[in-house]
Design an enzyme around this catalytic site. Structure first.
Site, PDB file in Angstrom:
ATOM      1  N   CYS C 109       0.843  -1.184   0.000  1.00  0.00           N
ATOM      2  CA  CYS C 109       0.000   0.000   0.000  1.00  0.00           C
ATOM      3  C   CYS C 109       0.881   1.237   0.000  1.00  0.00           C
ATOM      4  O   CYS C 109       0.404   2.336   0.013  1.00  0.00           O
ATOM      5  CB  CYS C 109      -0.922   0.011   1.189  1.00  0.00           C
ATOM      6  N   VAL C 110       2.161   1.048  -0.075  1.00  0.00           N
ATOM      7  CA  VAL C 110       3.202   2.084  -0.181  1.00  0.00           C
ATOM      8  C   VAL C 110       2.900   3.437   0.438  1.00  0.00           C
ATOM      9  O   VAL C 110       2.040   3.583   1.260  1.00  0.00           O
ATOM     10  CB  VAL C 110       3.632   2.334  -1.638  1.00  0.00           C
TER      11      VAL C 110
END
Ligand code: HEM
Ligand code: SF4
Ligand code: SF4
Ligand code: SF4
Ligand code: SF4
Lengths: 360, 506, 110
Positions: C109-110
């Protein structure tokens, strides 16, 4: 996937805050000299030149329909010269130049919007929360709904400003990434076993990144029967943190049967008095009980009751527990103290009692 | 739809122990939560968890009892004629419960939105399913607007067959005006554009500070973004990038504000708009700006780089107002709630007068908060810059710590000094951090001393609460010239040779 | 989802990322680029080639900083920045260039 070639300007940056300020804010920018609390939820800020700007703070559910936002705007147009503000805890603040407008405005806020007015002074303000089942890919519980359920129970503490020794900030987090912040009281989801790897997914993602993200090096590559590289988790090392799940959805950490909620106390961000502090584990193992989470509500209520009885003015929850000691906290609340309350991280020693000070 | 591993997931999830997933749960089914929880925990009777559970039980029983009798509105009737056909009835039996109670209900609000936006009804249907199964049905994906590497939080529904209108249901993050002060014209414009392109849900605000717009699909995300940008709005940050900034209301409405938080926030945002939109850092980087130590922006623990207003020199004291305050509240009150609460014992009350030992005042704001008409911060104002705060993942929470004890932030030149420091930090961290390593974690790994060397700052005693107690120290200046006559060398993190010297000598 | 190219079938996920990374070829890249409205030039291929070489070696996509540095080294300093990368790939190096290069979809989900 063909897209329209005509493009709007890029990199506009932040909207101009000056264009959004209430006229009295613009006029007295940097020239405020005092504020007073008029009653719960209502403040007045006085400027050097004698101008007075009134603020009525109302609790909102944060997640709003466009129509609800327009209703908020209607009220601000009617009473606030078309200006309003939101707080970091998702409260709406109506800004008024005219004291006589306060009562009619509050009436409309209560009746048209259905929002309560409060959240100032020594109250419980709106609960900070994130997405939960409404829009995140990781949650083990809901955010907006559990907050709604809890705020229903804490309503009285929102609409009064003297029922508590000091302000109480609450946050809720729906997975162990904990997007909800540090707070006086924080309700966090807790996982209870290592991730179960969904083998069909492994290989489509970047394996080394998943291996690298584990804080305790519990994930390692493995060859499966067909010679394909996949992953395995060393169960004894894993601390169920869920970091790998954020990196790769294959590392399923959630479990509808066993995930629970825990309550943490004493987070504070302000540098007032002894400065900021982290919250500490107080209660664990509460069921993830939709749609109202009554066990969580009851535990929070218990903590607040004891805090109200024994806290001193201006003493935030963390400072209060520091003063009375955790031993008395567990005594007064009746929550059990267990070995799980004792830190086992590299910082653990700094939380041990390294004196002979004991409350006997 | 072939192949995607996440597609098969709903069938693969653990079984939910007899929770009834049928549509249209009856009264008894819908009211099962507490009972179910006991069943769920029944197998654990020996464990302490149950002890705990029982402990809070008297309360929960009472609460459940109360809710059991709360009348719920049959939404399915309301939904007639809302664009949803009757065979497509949406079950919200569980979240209906959240319509009652004194706190405003997002369920109620979204239901009324659903009468014109069918996607919202389906969203509530999926949410209800989550409540029944205690399971989440969103999967993450990536979606970028041209020229942007972030700003869209993209989600696909795993229940798309049942709820086709939320098959793609994304969030756009939008940069708000600093301090979240709006004119209604601004907000209405946002509502109109968003309603046109989406399901029409707005969150004010995301915890990072963005305006969150929920409910666009793959195509309408682009259309909405284009139209928003046409009107001067811009996307917020996500991913390994500078994130949207947040600040307190500051000088717009607070007499405590020691710096112009709104102007500084806007300046940093616009100076680094490229870093905000196109991720190029090891991981996220957040600024939050508070006008004073009260930290209404929650900067200390929620941002990598808090900027906190402070002052040098003497506090301003209005002794006449002090006298009034003491007369009004009594000397005991002042002693109990002001004097004895000072963290450095530097404030005292003598003959109805306040005295402050300004050299030892740490600008904590407590006395000023309590006696805000009598006491005011000093006149020489600026900010303390801190570094390294973050939330739990992966090493646990870290609190920010002091990096620059005092920096003037009045003029554009002052701001340039700040941005110059920021750029040195990004360069050093960008060059040496591991992927996914926040700057606080980076400092933990390499040491604050090495970090200061790397970004070109001198050590300052205000950066610590106490010097080290650990005696194992590598004094660079005192090391014998065994490294080919060289005594001083670069900090360990940038110089591999230090490592090799260690190993050959041990 | 899937697409056909020169008689072969290619399985993709719902966003058009190849599911079997071994199936990648220059022709597939050209096809995926056309789907993305990207016209492949020499400059585009520099990025794709770097991404593939890096992935071959490390089994991950490079950090953007590593990518911009490598491009800067090869094509000159003025091209070693994200602006240049987004001119080539408006959908972004992580999302769009990786897709054309046949790398996994960034899942974090950086
Ligand atoms: C792994 C996948 C992650 C997802 C899907 C995710 C998602 C989100 C979302 C949607 C928000 C905004 C929520 C809202 O206000 O509604 C948010 C905020 C936040 N996230 Fe995450 N996040 C992730 C990773 C992380 C990590 C790794 C950290 C900490 C190291 C983190 C810390 C936070 C914090 C502290 C906030 C509140 C924002 C602030 O105060 O600045 N998140 N996250
Ligand atoms: S706490 Fe976890 S589940 Fe909740 S919004 Fe944040 S990342 Fe998502
Ligand atoms: S849950 Fe945390 S500790 Fe366990 S394998 Fe995943 S990253 Fe490692
Ligand atoms: S942080 Fe300080 S200056 Fe900012 S709003 Fe709060 S009290 Fe005022
Ligand atoms: S600001 Fe804080 S440190 Fe300074 S005199 Fe007041 S209470 Fe003491």
């Amino acid at each position: 996937m063909a897209r329209a070639k005509k493009m709007a300007p890029r990199d506009n940056g932040a909207p101009d805050y000056k264009k959004n300020l209430h006229p009295l804010m613009a006029k007295n920018y940097g020239k405020w000299s005092y504020h007073e609390k008029l009653r719960p939820g209502v403040l007045v800020h006085g400027a050097e030149n004698g101008d007075r700007l009134y603020t009525v703070r109302a609790g909102s559910p944060r997640t709003l329909s466009v129509d609800k936002v327009r209703q908020i705007c209607d009220i601000a147009d009617k009473y606030c010269q078309g200006h309003l503000r939101f707080t970091s805890r998702a409260n709406v603040e109506f800004l008024l130049a005219n004291e006589a407008d306060i009562d009619p405005l509050i009436k409309e806020v209560n009746e048209t919007l259905g929002f309560p007015v409060g959240g100032t002074g020594h109250s419980i303000s709106n609960i900070v929360h994130t997405q939960g089942w409404l829009h995140c890919n990781l949650p083990g519980t809901d955010a907006a709904g559990s907050v709604k359920a809890l705020m229903d129970l804490l309503y009285e503490e929102f609409v009064t400003d003297d029922s508590l020794p000091a302000r109480v900030k609450i946050s809720a987090s729906c997975c162990q990434i904990n997007c909800g912040g540090q707070a006086d009281i924080s309700i966090n989801l807790q996982h209870h076993h290592p991730p179960r790897i969904k083998p069909e997914g492994v290989g489509v993602c970047e394996l080394p990144k998943v291996v690298a993200i584990c804080p305790v090096a519990a994930i390692r590559p493995r060859q499966d029967e067909t010679g394909k590289t996949t992953l395995e988790v060393v169960d004894e090392k894993c601390m169920y943190c869920g970091a790998c799940h954020g990196q790769c959805p294959t590392m399923e950490i959630r479990d509808a049967k066993t995930d629970t909620l825990s309550i943490w106390l004493g987070g504070k961000t302000a540098s007032t008095r002894k400065g900021p502090s982290f919250m500490r584990l107080a209660v664990w193992g509460l069921p993830n009980n939709t749609p109202r989470w009554p066990e969580v509500g009851a535990a929070v209520r218990k903590i607040l009751d004891v805090y109200k009885q024994t806290g001193r003015p201006y003493e935030r929850i963390g400072e209060w527990v520091d003063r009375i000691g955790w031993k008395r906290f567990f005594e007064l609340t009746g929550f059990p103290f267990t070995k799980y309350h004792i830190d086992d991280s590299p910082l653990a020693r700094s939380t041990f009692n390294t004196s002979s000070h004991v409350r006997l | 739809m072939g192949g995607g591993f996440r597609r098969v997931y709903p069938e693969n999830r653990p079984d939910h122990g007899g929770i009834n997933k049928d549509e249209g749960l009856g009264e008894s089914g819908a009211r099962r939560p507490h009972v179910a929880s006991l069943q769920q925990f029944g197998g654990l009777l020996e464990s302490k968890r149950v002890y705990l559970h029982l402990l809070v039980n008297p309360y929960s029983c009472a609460i459940n009892f109360a809710f059991r009798y709360i009348k719920r509105i049959g939404w399915q009737n309301q939904m007639k004629g809302s664009g949803m056909s009757s065979e497509n009835k949406i079950n919200t039996s569980m979240i209906d419960d959240l319509e009652s109670g004194p706190w405003p209900s997002f369920v109620k609000d979204l239901k009324s939105l659903a009468t014109k936006k069918p996607a919202v009804g389906q969203l509530l249907g999926q949410l209800n399913q989550s409540y029944e199964d205690r399971w989440n049905y969103w999967q993450g994906t990536v979606l970028n607007v041209d020229g942007y590497g972030g700003g869209v939080i993209a989600r696909y529904s795993e229940l798309a067959e049942k709820y086709p209108d939320i098959a793609q249901f994304h969030t756009i993050r939008i940069i708000p005006p600093a301090g979240w002060v709006y004119s209604t014209a601004t907000l209405r414009e946002l509502c109109d554009i968003w309603e046109k392109h989406s399901a029409g849900i707005i969150q004010l605000h995301g915890m990072t500070g963005d305006i969150l717009l929920l409910g666009s699909d793959n195509k309408s995300t682009f259309d909405a973004a284009e139209e928003l940008m046409e009107h001067g709005w811009d996307l917020g940050g996500s991913g390994a990038a500078l994130r949207t900034l947040a600040c307190c209301v500051g000088q717009a409405r607070c007499e405590m504000a020691l710096i112009d938080t709104m102007a500084i926030q806007t300046h940093i945002t616009n100076t680094y708009i490229s870093e905000l939109h196109r991720p190029e850092f090891p991981y996220k980087y957040k600024f939050k700006i508070s006008g004073c130590a009260n930290d209404c922006a929650c900067a200390m623990q929620r941002s990598d780089m808090p900027i906190i207003g402070t002052w040098r020199g003497p506090m301003q004291i209005d002794q006449a107002e002090v006298g009034k305050f003491v007369d009004g509240h009594g000397a005991d009150f002042v002693i109990d709630n002001v004097i004895t609460r000072c963290p450095t014992n530097c404030i005292s009350l003598k003959d109805n007068q306040i005295e402050v030992d300004d050299d030892n005042c740490v600008r904590c704001m407590h006395c000023i908060n309590v006696m805000h008409k009598a006491l005011k911060p000093g006149k020489d104002r600026g900010a303390t810059i801190l570094i390294g705060g973050k939330r739990t993942l992966k090493i646990g929470d870290t609190m920010s710590s002091v990096l620059v004890p005092f920096m003037k932030l009045q003029t554009e030149e002052d701001w340039e000094k700040l941005t110059d420091l920021v750029e040195r930090i990004w360069e050093f961290w960008g060059e040496h951090a591991l992927e996914h390593e926040r700057v606080g974690e980076f400092i933990n790994r390499i040491g604050l001393g090495a970090f200061l060397d790397g970004v070109g700052l001198e050590p300052h005693p205000e950066m610590i609460t106490a010097p080290r107690s650990n005696p194992y120290i590598k004094f660079e200046e005192l090391a014998p010239g065994m490294l080919e006559g060289e005594s001083g060398h670069d900090p360990a993190v940038v110089n591999e040779e230090v490592e090799s010297m260690e190993s050959t000598n041990s | 989802m899937s697409f056909e190219l020169n008689g072969a079938t290619y399985e993709t996920d719902e966003d058009g990322y190849l599911l079997n990374l071994d199936q990648w070829s220059k022709e597939v890249a050209d096809y995926l680029a056309a789907e993305e409205d990207v016209e492949m030039t020499e400059a585009h291929w520099e990025v794709i080639n770097f991404l593939r070489e890096y992935y071959e070696e490390y089994k991950i996509a490079p950090m953007i900083r590593i990518l911009t540095k490598a491009i800067g080294k090869k094509l000159g300093k003025e091209k070693g920045n994200t602006k240049y990368l987004y001119e080539l790939y408006p959908g972004g190096p992580a999302k769009q260039a990786c897709k054309i290069a046949g790398l996994p979809k960034p899942t974090g989900c950086v």
